[in-house]
Scaffold this active site. Sequence first.
Site, PDB file in Angstrom:
ATOM      1  N   LYS A 131      -1.767  -2.919   1.030  1.00 54.92           N
ATOM      2  CA  LYS A 131      -0.630  -2.603   1.023  1.00 54.92           C
ATOM      3  C   LYS A 131       0.611  -3.777   1.047  1.00 54.92           C
ATOM      4  CE  LYS A 131       1.212   1.458   0.505  1.00 54.92           C
ATOM      5  NZ  LYS A 131      -0.283   2.645  -1.109  1.00 54.92           N
ATOM      6  N   ASP A 174       4.417   2.655  -5.764  1.00 58.97           N
ATOM      7  CA  ASP A 174       4.219   3.444  -4.549  1.00 58.97           C
ATOM      8  C   ASP A 174       5.531   4.395  -3.991  1.00 58.97           C
ATOM      9  OD1 ASP A 174       2.257   4.706  -2.229  1.00 58.97           O
ATOM     10  OD2 ASP A 174       4.376   4.668  -0.977  1.00 58.97           O
TER      11      ASP A 174
END
Length: 448
Positions: free
Chosen positions: A128, A168
């Site tokens: 991430k 995201d």
Amino acid sequence: MLTNEYLKRVYDETANRNSTDKEFLQAVYEVFDSLQPYVEKHPELEANGIMERLVEPDRMVSFRVAWVDDAGKVRVNRGYRCQFNSSIGPYKGGLRFHPTVTRSVIKFLGFEQIFKNSLTSLPLGGGKGGSDFDPKGKSDAEIMRFCQAFMTELHRYIGADVDVPAGDIGVGGREIGYLFGQYKFLKNNFTGVLTGKGLAFGGSLARTEATGYGLLYFVEEMLKCMKGESLEGKTVVISGAGNVAIYAAQKAMQLGAKVVTMSDSKGYVYDPNGINLDVMKHIKEVERARISEYAKRVPGATYGDNRSDVWKIPCDIALPCATQNELHEDDAKALVANGVTVVAEGANMPSTPEAIEYLLAHGVLFGPAKAANAGGVATSGLEMSQNSQRFSWTFEEVDKKLKEIMVNIFHNSYNASKDCGMEGNLVVGANVAGFIKVSNAMLAEGIF
């Protein structure tokens, strides 16, 4: 509560080493708590230090992002990329641009991504990244300059067979385009290094809809198998008004449900007649305006400035699709009091541990994020496959593959919950099912 001595020791050591990373520690504790029945039966995990290795990222990169705004002022943000675990494939996980992004948030998201990616059955590791940059209120030119500066540093660490970021919160098609363009410029290489790309340059049909659609495919299968019911006629409350929430609402409506709420960071709207998705999409995707505009334009709709009040609206199904830790124990109590039967997470870790415990204790079917919202990364994996083949599938083909993946995720999670003696507890099932594949790969690959 952790009763397994091995897991308790590793968690305590992790907490001491990461004492300020509260979101990360919350994610680790939830996974460890679920894994206790499995770990008890597999002493080889302790002998090979699997849990100690699992909670420590392969690498955590942080860097300065300096860019110039439209007024000519130099701005500085922090950028991050957490490459957490590549045991079953290249690192895969989104980039988040939001003021709340911290080292802890990125680590928690990367840790969760390990198991989510494993559940898809695709060969994807967990990672991430992101920045505390806030795209809201910025011009396209400012966002382009920031993305170029961000990628100028990030490009050193990523690649189609190394680490493949996606979008995201705060990173949509516009941002992915700027990021991809800068990567291509710096590397002189056209490759599938990012997913969520535009259709003109390697993107996949159905990627925009994937997380929201996948959430509803999971809920549909969960209802059918665990209650013998469908979505037809159900009332649904949704938090959020971004990509996940919008397409979760769209698919819920297609499956016969009525969606009555959506929210943003300032408040929520309640439409007892059912959300008019055309109006909502125009406000949020075209105008990029506040959700309060919806109540001004749609007769019968009301606006409230406390977004957590969305959980006080009577419903059959609740879908938290905004951000982490948005649904608290009091919210869970309100949902149960108003007759909720299903809660499924569209955002990453949107429910607090206390809320989850209360929902499960009161017989609510609960779909945890790492299973229920895996549709986005699943379709990103399909985009990677298409890029490798220099080929593209139709919307219907991708959507069919997405549904098959989400149905399999439910059944793998459900079966794992039965094997652990906790039938129907999909929190345990998803964590165990995701963990088995990763731990087996780590055992096979040796210690490093």
